[in-house]
Design a protein around this motif. Structure first.
Motif, PDB file in Angstrom:
ATOM      1  N   ILE A   9     -55.183 -62.772  78.792  1.00 29.31           N
ATOM      2  CA  ILE A   9     -54.072 -62.829  77.823  1.00 29.31           C
ATOM      3  C   ILE A   9     -54.081 -61.541  76.998  1.00 29.31           C
ATOM      4  CG2 ILE A   9     -53.127 -64.082  75.828  1.00 29.31           C
ATOM      5  CD1 ILE A   9     -53.097 -65.771  78.331  1.00 29.31           C
ATOM      6  N   ASP A  10     -52.917 -60.984  76.815  1.00 33.27           N
ATOM      7  CA  ASP A  10     -52.778 -59.722  76.072  1.00 33.27           C
ATOM      8  C   ASP A  10     -53.200 -59.914  74.612  1.00 33.27           C
ATOM      9  OD1 ASP A  10     -51.918 -56.977  75.724  1.00 33.27           O
ATOM     10  OD2 ASP A  10     -50.327 -57.867  74.491  1.00 33.27           O
ATOM     11  N   PHE A  11     -54.176 -59.133  74.250  1.00 35.65           N
ATOM     12  CA  PHE A  11     -54.734 -59.280  72.908  1.00 35.65           C
ATOM     13  C   PHE A  11     -53.706 -58.933  71.828  1.00 35.65           C
ATOM     14  CE2 PHE A  11     -56.955 -57.337  69.285  1.00 35.65           C
ATOM     15  CZ  PHE A  11     -57.675 -58.435  68.857  1.00 35.65           C
ATOM     16  N   GLY A  12     -52.963 -57.856  72.124  1.00 35.12           N
ATOM     17  CA  GLY A  12     -51.952 -57.397  71.158  1.00 35.12           C
ATOM     18  C   GLY A  12     -50.964 -58.498  70.826  1.00 35.12           C
ATOM     19  N   GLU A  13     -50.489 -59.182  71.904  1.00 39.71           N
ATOM     20  CA  GLU A  13     -49.487 -60.236  71.700  1.00 39.71           C
ATOM     21  C   GLU A  13     -50.054 -61.351  70.818  1.00 39.71           C
ATOM     22  OE1 GLU A  13     -46.263 -60.583  72.514  1.00 39.71           O
ATOM     23  OE2 GLU A  13     -46.385 -58.475  73.150  1.00 39.71           O
ATOM     24  N   PHE A  14     -51.307 -61.659  71.100  1.00 46.38           N
ATOM     25  CA  PHE A  14     -51.957 -62.725  70.333  1.00 46.38           C
ATOM     26  C   PHE A  14     -52.181 -62.298  68.881  1.00 46.38           C
ATOM     27  CE2 PHE A  14     -55.977 -64.663  68.863  1.00 46.38           C
ATOM     28  CZ  PHE A  14     -55.554 -65.978  68.812  1.00 46.38           C
ATOM     29  N   ASN A  15     -52.582 -61.023  68.781  1.00 45.01           N
ATOM     30  CA  ASN A  15     -52.881 -60.468  67.462  1.00 45.01           C
ATOM     31  C   ASN A  15     -51.691 -60.538  66.515  1.00 45.01           C
ATOM     32  OD1 ASN A  15     -54.960 -59.505  65.977  1.00 45.01           O
ATOM     33  ND2 ASN A  15     -54.441 -57.356  66.282  1.00 45.01           N
ATOM     34  N   ILE A  16     -50.536 -60.294  67.093  1.00 44.12           N
ATOM     35  CA  ILE A  16     -49.311 -60.283  66.291  1.00 44.12           C
ATOM     36  C   ILE A  16     -49.124 -61.598  65.543  1.00 44.12           C
ATOM     37  CG2 ILE A  16     -46.782 -60.413  66.573  1.00 44.12           C
ATOM     38  CD1 ILE A  16     -47.118 -58.107  68.580  1.00 44.12           C
ATOM     39  N   GLY A  54     -52.808 -60.363  50.294  1.00 38.67           N
ATOM     40  CA  GLY A  54     -53.242 -61.426  51.198  1.00 38.67           C
ATOM     41  C   GLY A  54     -52.975 -61.094  52.665  1.00 38.67           C
ATOM     42  N   PHE A  55     -53.921 -61.470  53.571  1.00 43.89           N
ATOM     43  CA  PHE A  55     -53.734 -61.301  55.014  1.00 43.89           C
ATOM     44  C   PHE A  55     -54.557 -62.343  55.744  1.00 43.89           C
ATOM     45  CE2 PHE A  55     -56.920 -58.351  53.428  1.00 43.89           C
ATOM     46  CZ  PHE A  55     -58.018 -58.647  54.198  1.00 43.89           C
ATOM     47  N   ALA A  56     -54.414 -62.369  57.078  1.00 42.08           N
ATOM     48  CA  ALA A  56     -55.097 -63.417  57.845  1.00 42.08           C
ATOM     49  C   ALA A  56     -55.834 -62.809  59.028  1.00 42.08           C
ATOM     50  CB  ALA A  56     -54.086 -64.440  58.320  1.00 42.08           C
ATOM     51  N   TYR A  57     -56.870 -63.472  59.500  1.00 43.01           N
ATOM     52  CA  TYR A  57     -57.586 -63.065  60.717  1.00 43.01           C
ATOM     53  C   TYR A  57     -58.304 -64.278  61.281  1.00 43.01           C
ATOM     54  CZ  TYR A  57     -61.019 -62.539  56.966  1.00 43.01           C
ATOM     55  OH  TYR A  57     -61.793 -62.754  55.863  1.00 43.01           O
ATOM     56  N   ILE A  58     -58.772 -64.110  62.525  1.00 43.32           N
ATOM     57  CA  ILE A  58     -59.446 -65.234  63.179  1.00 43.32           C
ATOM     58  C   ILE A  58     -60.862 -64.813  63.548  1.00 43.32           C
ATOM     59  CG2 ILE A  58     -59.417 -66.732  65.217  1.00 43.32           C
ATOM     60  CD1 ILE A  58     -56.327 -66.464  65.092  1.00 43.32           C
ATOM     61  N   LEU A  59     -61.806 -65.690  63.291  1.00 45.97           N
ATOM     62  CA  LEU A  59     -63.205 -65.415  63.648  1.00 45.97           C
ATOM     63  C   LEU A  59     -63.709 -66.526  64.555  1.00 45.97           C
ATOM     64  CD1 LEU A  59     -64.643 -64.700  60.058  1.00 45.97           C
ATOM     65  CD2 LEU A  59     -63.844 -62.991  61.713  1.00 45.97           C
ATOM     66  N   PHE A  61     -64.747 -61.031  65.223  1.00 43.91           N
ATOM     67  CA  PHE A  61     -63.292 -61.019  65.091  1.00 43.91           C
ATOM     68  C   PHE A  61     -62.631 -61.460  66.377  1.00 43.91           C
ATOM     69  CE2 PHE A  61     -63.814 -58.128  61.411  1.00 43.91           C
ATOM     70  CZ  PHE A  61     -62.953 -58.779  60.541  1.00 43.91           C
ATOM     71  N   GLN A  62     -61.665 -62.354  66.274  1.00 38.52           N
ATOM     72  CA  GLN A  62     -60.833 -62.716  67.425  1.00 38.52           C
ATOM     73  C   GLN A  62     -59.482 -62.045  67.312  1.00 38.52           C
ATOM     74  OE1 GLN A  62     -62.324 -64.596  69.957  1.00 38.52           O
ATOM     75  NE2 GLN A  62     -64.038 -64.088  68.586  1.00 38.52           N
ATOM     76  N   THR A  63     -59.277 -61.387  66.205  1.00 34.66           N
ATOM     77  CA  THR A  63     -58.091 -60.549  66.025  1.00 34.66           C
ATOM     78  C   THR A  63     -58.588 -59.159  65.699  1.00 34.66           C
ATOM     79  OG1 THR A  63     -58.101 -61.380  63.770  1.00 34.66           O
ATOM     80  CG2 THR A  63     -56.511 -62.364  65.268  1.00 34.66           C
ATOM     81  N   SER A  64     -57.664 -58.215  65.410  1.00 34.71           N
ATOM     82  CA  SER A  64     -58.082 -56.835  65.129  1.00 34.71           C
ATOM     83  C   SER A  64     -59.082 -56.835  63.986  1.00 34.71           C
ATOM     84  CB  SER A  64     -56.893 -55.987  64.685  1.00 34.71           C
ATOM     85  OG  SER A  64     -55.924 -56.011  65.668  1.00 34.71           O
TER      86      SER A  64
END
Lengths: 133, 594
Positions: free
Chosen positions: B198-205, B216-221, B227-230
């Motif tokens: 799966i394209d990481f960029g697409e998921f990251n968006i 404020g911002f969000a990310y996934i661990l 990191f599961q996102t950038s």
């Protein structure tokens, strides 16, 4: 006035009432010497007795006596002898008592001690005004 | 003597100062109490209510912020979970639609990849068929990975044991971050896997665009803290995960946490578990940013409270100042009234004393009157008897007369004394009549003219015309002014001098001044000259009753008598008699039966 003229030789009958015996005596002597017919009383009771015995023209009454109030004596005197002319002797400054006396029928008042001449003048003046009878 | 007086004055002065000090202290403590009371009653409720409201507001604001966080988190969790679910579903569909042999055909695989790429916007990067040994036997995608072996890959080990699987993000063989979605099937008892990258960029968006406020911002661990996102430079995922674990929120569906980062900055985190608890989505915002509005409101509120409190404090001081001012004014008034009362009481005592002395004098005078009268009459009697002729020849006749005259004279003197004594308590002639003061004064000048001439004294009059008549006893008035004029003449020595009688209207009072330029009165004696029996004349020359009688008469009329004197310059007596009708005393009161 006529009365006065009528009896110049008749001595004025005078009753001295004062509980001071010495004063009554000396006053009596001096007045007698001046041709007054003087009777002496040293208390109210004595005065009333004398008045019952004989007549007086004028009474000289000391308002301050020990046995009886001067005003009371005056009232009785006027009752016994209504025609008696009363001259009061008062203590100095006791004008109110004197005024009460005048209301009760006294002729006038003199303050004590008074001059003999003053007293004689007053007596003569009072005798002239003596009511008829 | 004067030392003593000085000491006593100093002592009194000290006392007064002490009194003033203690009074000031009292006012200060009263002021403090009033201020404290006002502050307590006004400030306490203000502060309590303000703090309560602020707290309530902060609570509800916090709740609002938390709710907002939670809402955002839920929405994105749904999106992410759905995204992953969807991708998995597509691969499962592909795996179940074709047999193993068919999927081994790369051209089919290519066709199918294009199909799902078209349907899903190129989210799927590639598709590959992997056998039970980890060998990729067919591949469709941008890289040439046919024949690649995944036997040692982590994801393969998990994927081969699970019916379907979504891996963590990893770099893998191609060296760029990606993750794998795989489905396991079996053929002849041997498992095989269909997997797709799966394209990481697409998921990251999906999370990258999530912005909360300014910071404020969000990310996934994942649970290992990767990191599961950038990756974000300022976020230390490992430490963060440890914190989450410590707080026991890693396995909870949704939690909010406040933490301090290394810079000491406070941050607020919303931690949401996604991908069936394997990952956590973290929403992070600066605490100050999240609660900026609250901070501003709190600042304004505190400012208002401070201003209000200052107003209350200021007004409490102003109010108590006014209050204390009024109280001290009232106290002063009361004090001066008390002082007046004291003076009045003293006057009453003086009057009582005078009356008592008067009574005594009257009693003595009465007792003396009779013997004196007898003495005078006895002397008169002797005089009467001397008139008789036999004594006229006496050698000493002249001497007798002289002696009797002397007895008479001295008797009269006694009489005068008793009269004066009696006048002290009672009036000579108490009848109150309307008196023209000017006529009276003229009469007195006339009466005194003989002696004045003899003593070389000039008597002047300065009489104001058309003065109102006063109501008084004429003899008493005569006595008063004759006494004053006699005293004035006594004060003038043989060299002579002058006396001035002045009458004028001062307000409601008739004022008569008797001024001489004689010896004057020593200051020490001034306060005592109206006392009975007080005299400065040589023994036998004065009774000391004259002025006290005058004082009594004038006081009885509601008037006043004052003296001003300078030693060596002269003395002025000022008599004030009220002309108002009310000032008259009822004549009966002053009399006594004798």
């Amino acid at each position: 006035m006529r009365k006065n003229e009528k009896r110049p030789s008749t001595p004025i009958r005078l009753l001295l009432i004062d509980d001071e015996v010495d004063y009554v005596n000396v006053l009596s002597n001096r007045l007698s010497k001046r041709n007054f017919d003087v009777g002496k009383a040293t208390s109210g009771a004595e005065a009333f007795q004398m008045l019952r015995k004989r007549d007086f023209d004028i009474a000289v009454l000391d308002l301050k006596m020990e046995d009886m109030d001067g005003i009371e004596i005056l009232k009785i005197l006027k009752k016994i002898a209504p025609e008696l002319v009363v001259i009061m002797l008062t203590g100095h400054g006791s004008a109110e008592a004197a005024r009460e006396g005048i209301r009760q029928g006294a002729y006038d008042y003199l303050t004590k001690p008074c001059e003999l001449d003053e007293l004689i003048d007053k007596i003569k003046e009072a005798h002239g005004h003596q009511p008829a009878g | 003597m004067f030392g003593l007086i000085d000491d006593s004055i100093r002592y009194k002065g000290n006392q007064i100062m002490d009194k003033e000090k203690s009074k000031k202290k009292n006012y200060r403590s009263l002021m403090r109490n009033v201020v404290l009371t006002i502050l307590l009653t006004a400030l306490t409720p203000t502060l309590v209510v303000s703090i309560f409201i602020l707290n309530q507001f902060a609570d509800s604001y916090q709740k609002k912020v938390h709710d907002h966080f939670t809402l955002l988190a839920r929405k994105h969790k749904t999106i992410i979970d759905l995204f992953l679910e969807e991708k998995l579903m597509d691969i499962r569909l592909l795996a179940s639609a074709y047999r193993f042999e068919e999927l081994g055909n790369e051209s089919l695989l290519n066709r199918k990849l294009i199909e799902i790429q078209q349907a899903h916007d190129r989210v799927f990067v590639d598709v590959g068929l992997v056998n039970s040994k980890g060998l990729q036997i067919a591949y469709a995608g941008p890289h040439n990975l046919t024949g690649a072996s995944y036997a040692d890959s982590e994801w393969f080990k998990t994927a081969i044991n699970n019916p379907y699987f979504i891996s963590d993000v990893f770099k893998g063989l191609r060296g760029t971050p990606h993750f794998i979605v795989s489905v396991r099937q079996e053929i002849d008892g041997k498992p095989w896997i269909l997997k797709s990258t799966i394209d990481f960029g697409e998921f990251n968006i999906l999370v990258e665009n999530l912005r909360i406020g300014e910071s404020g911002f969000a990310y996934i661990l994942n649970k290992k803290g990767e990191f599961q996102t950038s990756p974000i430079a300022e976020v230390k995922p490992g430490i963060l995960i440890d914190h989450f674990e410590k707080n026991g929120i890693l396995d909870r569906p949704n939690s909010i946490l406040k933490l301090k980062n290394n810079d000491g900055k406070e941050l607020i985190y919303n931690v949401t578990s996604i991908k069936k608890g394997e990952w956590v989505m973290v929403l992070q915002q600066d605490y100050d940013d999240a609660f900026a509005e609250l901070k501003v409101t709190q600042k304004i509120a505190v400012l208002i409270i401070v201003v209000a409190s200052l107003c209350i404090i200021a007004s409490s001081f102003i109010l108590s100042d006014i209050l204390i001012g009024r109280i001290s004014l009232a106290d002063e008034e009361k004090e001066s009234a008390d002082k007046e009362k004291e003076i009045l009481a003293q006057q009453v005592i003086e009057t009582g004393k005078l009356a008592a002395v008067g009574e005594l004098a009257a009693g003595i005078a009465h007792e003396i009157n009779n013997p004196v009268a007898i003495m005078i009459e006895e002397a008169g009697w002797i005089q009467d008897l001397l008139e008789e002729e036999d004594l006229k020849q006496s050698e000493n006749l002249e001497e007798f007369y002289r002696s009797l005259k002397q007895i008479n004279t001295q008797g009269r003197r006694c009489k005068d004394i008793t009269h004066k004594l009696l006048s002290f308590a009672r009036k000579t002639d108490p009848r109150v009549v309307q008196i023209s003061i000017n006529d009276l004064l003229k009469e007195i000048v006339h009466l005194s003219s003989q002696r004045a001439k003899y003593d070389n004294i000039a008597i002047h009059t300065e009489l104001e015309k058309h003065l109102p008549a006063i109501s008084a006893s004429e003899t008493e008035m005569q006595q008063v002014f004759l006494n004053l004029v006699n005293n004035a003449m006594d004060a003038i020595d043989k060299r002579g001098g002058s006396i001035t009688l002045t009458s004028k209207l001062v307000g409601d009072d008739l004022a008569v001044m008797v001024a001489d330029n004689g010896a004057g009165i020593a200051e020490a004696n001034l306060s005592r000259i109206f006392d009975p029996f007080y005299t400065t004349k040589p023994v036998g020359k004065g009774t000391g009753l004259g002025l006290s009688i005058c004082f009594g008469i004038i006081k009885k009329l509601g008037g006043d008598i004052h003296v001003r004197s300078t030693k060596g310059k002269g003395t002025t007596f000022e008599v004030r008699i009220p002309v108002k009708k009310e000032a008259e005393l009822p004549q009966e009161d002053a009399l006594d039966t004798g």
